[in-house]
Write a protein that holds these residues in place. Structure first.
Motif, mmCIF file in Angstrom:
data_model
loop_
_atom_site.group_PDB
_atom_site.id
_atom_site.type_symbol
_atom_site.label_atom_id
_atom_site.label_comp_id
_atom_site.label_asym_id
_atom_site.label_seq_id
_atom_site.Cartn_x
_atom_site.Cartn_y
_atom_site.Cartn_z
ATOM 1 N N ALA A 200 0.832 -1.208 0.000
ATOM 2 C CA ALA A 200 0.000 0.000 0.000
ATOM 3 C C ALA A 200 0.870 1.263 0.000
ATOM 4 N N GLU A 201 1.939 1.251 0.796
ATOM 5 C CA GLU A 201 2.815 2.429 0.858
ATOM 6 C C GLU A 201 3.565 2.646 -0.447
ATOM 7 N N ASN A 202 3.982 1.546 -1.055
ATOM 8 C CA ASN A 202 4.812 1.637 -2.259
ATOM 9 C C ASN A 202 4.037 2.166 -3.469
ATOM 10 N N GLU A 203 2.702 1.968 -3.460
ATOM 11 C CA GLU A 203 1.940 2.260 -4.681
ATOM 12 C C GLU A 203 2.047 3.715 -5.126
ATOM 13 N N THR A 204 2.185 4.634 -4.146
ATOM 14 C CA THR A 204 2.372 6.017 -4.583
ATOM 15 C C THR A 204 3.722 6.564 -4.108
ATOM 16 N N ASP A 205 4.674 5.656 -3.945
ATOM 17 C CA ASP A 205 6.048 6.068 -3.641
ATOM 18 C C ASP A 205 6.747 6.399 -4.962
ATOM 19 N N GLY A 206 6.887 7.677 -5.223
ATOM 20 C CA GLY A 206 7.503 8.105 -6.482
ATOM 21 C C GLY A 206 9.022 8.153 -6.419
ATOM 22 N N TYR A 207 9.568 7.695 -5.306
ATOM 23 C CA TYR A 207 11.023 7.758 -5.108
ATOM 24 C C TYR A 207 11.706 6.534 -5.729
ATOM 25 N N HIS A 208 10.992 5.405 -5.796
ATOM 26 C CA HIS A 208 11.640 4.147 -6.188
ATOM 27 C C HIS A 208 11.667 3.830 -7.684
ATOM 28 N N HIS B 296 -3.238 7.548 -11.010
ATOM 29 C CA HIS B 296 -2.321 6.643 -10.317
ATOM 30 C C HIS B 296 -2.648 6.843 -8.841
ATOM 31 N N VAL B 297 -3.611 6.085 -8.362
ATOM 32 C CA VAL B 297 -4.177 6.375 -7.044
ATOM 33 C C VAL B 297 -4.271 5.123 -6.178
ATOM 34 N N MET B 298 -3.909 5.288 -4.916
ATOM 35 C CA MET B 298 -4.028 4.206 -3.934
ATOM 36 C C MET B 298 -5.200 4.536 -3.018
ATOM 37 N N ILE B 299 -6.215 3.692 -3.069
ATOM 38 C CA ILE B 299 -7.408 3.913 -2.257
ATOM 39 C C ILE B 299 -7.344 2.979 -1.042
ATOM 40 N N PHE B 300 -7.293 3.572 0.120
ATOM 41 C CA PHE B 300 -7.115 2.833 1.368
ATOM 42 C C PHE B 300 -8.245 1.831 1.598
ATOM 43 N N PRO B 301 -8.000 0.615 2.039
ATOM 44 C CA PRO B 301 -6.676 0.053 2.292
ATOM 45 C C PRO B 301 -6.116 -0.782 1.154
ATOM 46 N N ASN B 302 -6.889 -1.051 0.093
ATOM 47 C CA ASN B 302 -6.404 -2.125 -0.791
ATOM 48 C C ASN B 302 -6.683 -1.988 -2.277
ATOM 49 N N LEU B 303 -7.195 -0.848 -2.722
ATOM 50 C CA LEU B 303 -7.453 -0.715 -4.166
ATOM 51 C C LEU B 303 -6.437 0.235 -4.766
ATOM 52 N N PHE B 304 -5.698 -0.267 -5.725
ATOM 53 C CA PHE B 304 -4.685 0.554 -6.381
ATOM 54 C C PHE B 304 -5.014 0.608 -7.872
ATOM 55 N N ILE B 305 -5.225 1.813 -8.353
ATOM 56 C CA ILE B 305 -5.444 1.997 -9.787
ATOM 57 C C ILE B 305 -4.166 2.599 -10.358
ATOM 58 N N ALA B 306 -3.477 1.826 -11.183
ATOM 59 C CA ALA B 306 -2.202 2.256 -11.758
ATOM 60 C C ALA B 306 -2.398 2.469 -13.255
ATOM 61 N N GLU B 307 -3.031 3.556 -13.597
ATOM 62 C CA GLU B 307 -3.326 3.904 -14.980
ATOM 63 C C GLU B 307 -4.052 2.796 -15.739
ATOM 64 N N ILE B 308 -3.313 1.788 -16.178
ATOM 65 C CA ILE B 308 -3.939 0.783 -17.058
ATOM 66 C C ILE B 308 -4.235 -0.519 -16.335
ATOM 67 N N GLN B 309 -3.899 -0.576 -15.038
ATOM 68 C CA GLN B 309 -4.142 -1.807 -14.292
ATOM 69 C C GLN B 309 -4.814 -1.491 -12.974
ATOM 70 N N VAL B 310 -5.521 -2.478 -12.478
ATOM 71 C CA VAL B 310 -6.111 -2.350 -11.152
ATOM 72 C C VAL B 310 -5.554 -3.477 -10.294
ATOM 73 N N PHE B 311 -5.149 -3.128 -9.078
ATOM 74 C CA PHE B 311 -4.627 -4.108 -8.133
ATOM 75 C C PHE B 311 -5.563 -4.192 -6.931
ATOM 76 N N ASN B 312 -5.688 -5.379 -6.410
ATOM 77 C CA ASN B 312 -6.506 -5.645 -5.233
ATOM 78 C C ASN B 312 -5.608 -6.378 -4.251
ATOM 79 N N ILE B 313 -5.288 -5.720 -3.136
ATOM 80 C CA ILE B 313 -4.354 -6.300 -2.160
ATOM 81 C C ILE B 313 -5.157 -6.902 -1.002
#
Ligand code: FES
Ligand SMILES: [Fe+2]
Lengths: 95, 427
Positions: free
Chosen positions: B210-218, B304-321
């Motif tokens: 969850a933290e990494n999804e919008t970590d623009g440093y890595h 490019h959005v992380m929706i707490f706690p587990n939905l990550f929309i990364a432009e062209i993909q959706v992740f479910n953690i």
């Protein structure tokens, strides 16, 4: 005399064509479950998350889907229940 | 696993447990390794707040169902004969058996394999065999368990195991606008998540993801190889020279907003790494649907959005953690599909295979980091993880949200603030 009407074992008489885009059914020469009283087209439908039977009343166009558990239950339906289903006042012409 | 306890000098007197473990510029390693914290998270976060479960497009037909995970709960998402979507808990009311075994199917009712109890796909008990043992038919006020609240936004289905609480719309808050942005890229104003989900097991605590999804440093480091091979210009958007921002959207949600960069280029479809002439049908459909606004939408691109706690929309993909244990989680990934965007959809599927498929480069890179991260935090010293990057240069945007630069840890800090408020709440 040449025998043209099918024996029951030959199965459906009409060739049913389902137009996938419009959902319409066209009946060519060939196969359908039919008697002088009712005419029903049957097809295995793959649009859902598992296969179902698509049953269409060709006289009204009304469609019903039956899943595996429903079909299995039909097989086990007692004669009494089936007769009840056939009673025209039971569901269709209740008014 | 050994839990590392904060040393005396690091314990701030008077605060709650989470006051001590979560500080503005650092968080304690035990948050990722302590099984008792994980158990508390299940109760206070996963069983309470709104959790993303799936998408309505996964049960397109009446009586369709799919098996889903809601943290430690096995859930069946069904569509009943009226078209309504339900989340049933996959547990028989008789002796607790798991009722559904297949991953997906179409059935109006479910029959438990143990003693034949049969349920409607709404969870209601239809009947049970040899009913004299219960004094006849319809004698039992039982049914399958249900996720207490089910709601969807733009087809994204969320469940909350708590009967009471804020509405889904309130929970989503500012993140709603990001989902709307995604949906706005469909010529029909609708997305589908029906291309199939890849399932990735990760030996890491869910919070690292969850933290990494919008970590623009890595990205420049971890994804240097894929950027290099593909010649992608995305890497540069995450640097000190970028005008992109990291935004704390509140309620634990955060985003990397790349729009300032794309607006600067002012080239439609650049966000997707392509040009309009390569996807002419999609561009035409967007112009037809959105008229004057189409160019702006196609320039600004997807969120490019992380929706707490587990939905990550990364432009062209959706992740479910979904968490499994303190050191294990499962990440499901699927390609976004825009209704009416066939031409783009095919590209999104193949790009997803390349980035998050079994041999994909992006997700494998990240997963290696999560797992090393997990192994690292089990070490004794130093005890803390640092999250201070950009703290001194944060500002507030015109909408009142805290923002940092493209590479700042603003999103992480937003995550921890919200996490703390949930964990400090009464059970
Ligand atoms: S456990 Fe399901 S019918 Fe007995
Ligand atoms: Fe990454």
């Amino acid at each position: 005399m040449t025998e043209t009407h099918p024996a029951a074992a030959d199965g459906p008489r009409h060739d049913i064509r389902f137009d996938e885009t419009s959902g319409a059914v066209t009946i060519g020469a060939g196969k359908v479950v039919e008697s002088e009283f009712a005419s029903v087209a049957i097809k295995l439908d793959q649009d859902g998350n598992s296969v179902r039977l698509r049953v269409e009343d060709l006289r009204t166009g009304r469609v019903r889907f039956l899943d595996a558990l429903e079909l299995e239950s039909l097989v086990w339906l007692g004669e009494g229940h089936l007769t009840q289903l056939l009673d025209p006042s039971h569901e269709r012409w209740r008014g | 696993m050994t839990a590392v306890v904060p040393s005396e000098s690091e314990v701030q007197e008077g605060g709650s447990r989470y006051d001590r473990l979560i500080q503005p510029a650092r968080v304690h390693g035990t948050l990722y390794t302590d099984p008792s914290i994980f158990a508390e998270e299940l109760r206070k976060i996963w069983h309470k707040t709104w959790v993303f479960v799936g998408h309505e497009s996964e049960v397109p037909q009446v009586n369709d169902y799919v098996r889903k995970q809601l943290a430690d709960q096995d859930v069946v998402m069904t569509r009943d004969k009226e078209g309504e979507v339900h989340l049933l808990i996959n547990r028989c009311a008789h002796r607790g058996l798991q009722v559904c075994d297949d991953k997906a199917g179409n059935s109006s009712s479910f029959r438990c394999p143990y003693h034949g109890w049969t349920y409607r796909n709404t969870g209601e008990l239809l009947g049970y065999p040899y009913n004299k043992g219960y004094g006849g038919k319809k004698q039992l006020p039982l049914g399958m368990g249900k996720v207490a609240r089910v709601a969807s936004y733009q087809g994204f289905v969320f469940g909350s195991l708590a009967a009471e609480g804020q509405s889904l719309e309130d929970h989503l808050g500012a993140a709603k606008g990001e989902i709307d942005r995604l949906v706005g890229l469909s010529p029909e104003g609708k997305v589908s998540l029906d291309a199939g989900w890849l399932r990735h097991k990760t030996r890491s605590n869910w919070k690292f993801l969850a933290e990494n999804e919008t970590d623009g440093y890595h990205p420049q480091f971890v994804h240097g190889s894929i950027f290099g091979v593909t010649g992608s210009p995305i890497g540069e958007l995450y640097s000190d020279n970028s005008t992109a921002v990291t935004r704390n959207l509140g309620d634990g949600h955060s985003e990397n907003d790349l729009r300032p960069e794309f607006r600067g280029f002012a080239e439609p479809m650049r966000w997707f790494g392509t040009t309009p002439d390569r996807v002419p049908n999609y561009v035409a459909a967007m112009k037809e649907a959105h008229g004057e606004d189409a160019d702006r939408l196609m320039i600004e691109g997807a969120p490019h959005v992380m929706i707490f706690p587990n939905l990550f929309i990364a432009e062209i993909q959706v992740f479910n953690i979904q968490p499994v244990a303190v050191g294990e989680c499962v990440q499901y990934a699927t390609a976004v599909q825009f209704d009416g965007g066939h031409e783009l959809n095919m590209r999104m599927v193949s790009q997803s295979i390349g980035s998050v498929g079994p041999a994909g480069m992006l997700l494998a890179d990240d997963t290696e980091m999560y797992e090393r991260n997990q192994r690292g935090v089990a070490m004794a010293d130093p005890e803390w993880l640092d999250v201070r990057r950009g703290l001194h240069r944060e500002s507030v945007d015109e909408d009142g949200f805290t923002i940092g630069t493209a590479t700042d840890e603003t999103g992480m800090r937003g995550f921890w603030n919200h996490y703390k408020s949930l964990m400090e709440a009464e059970d």
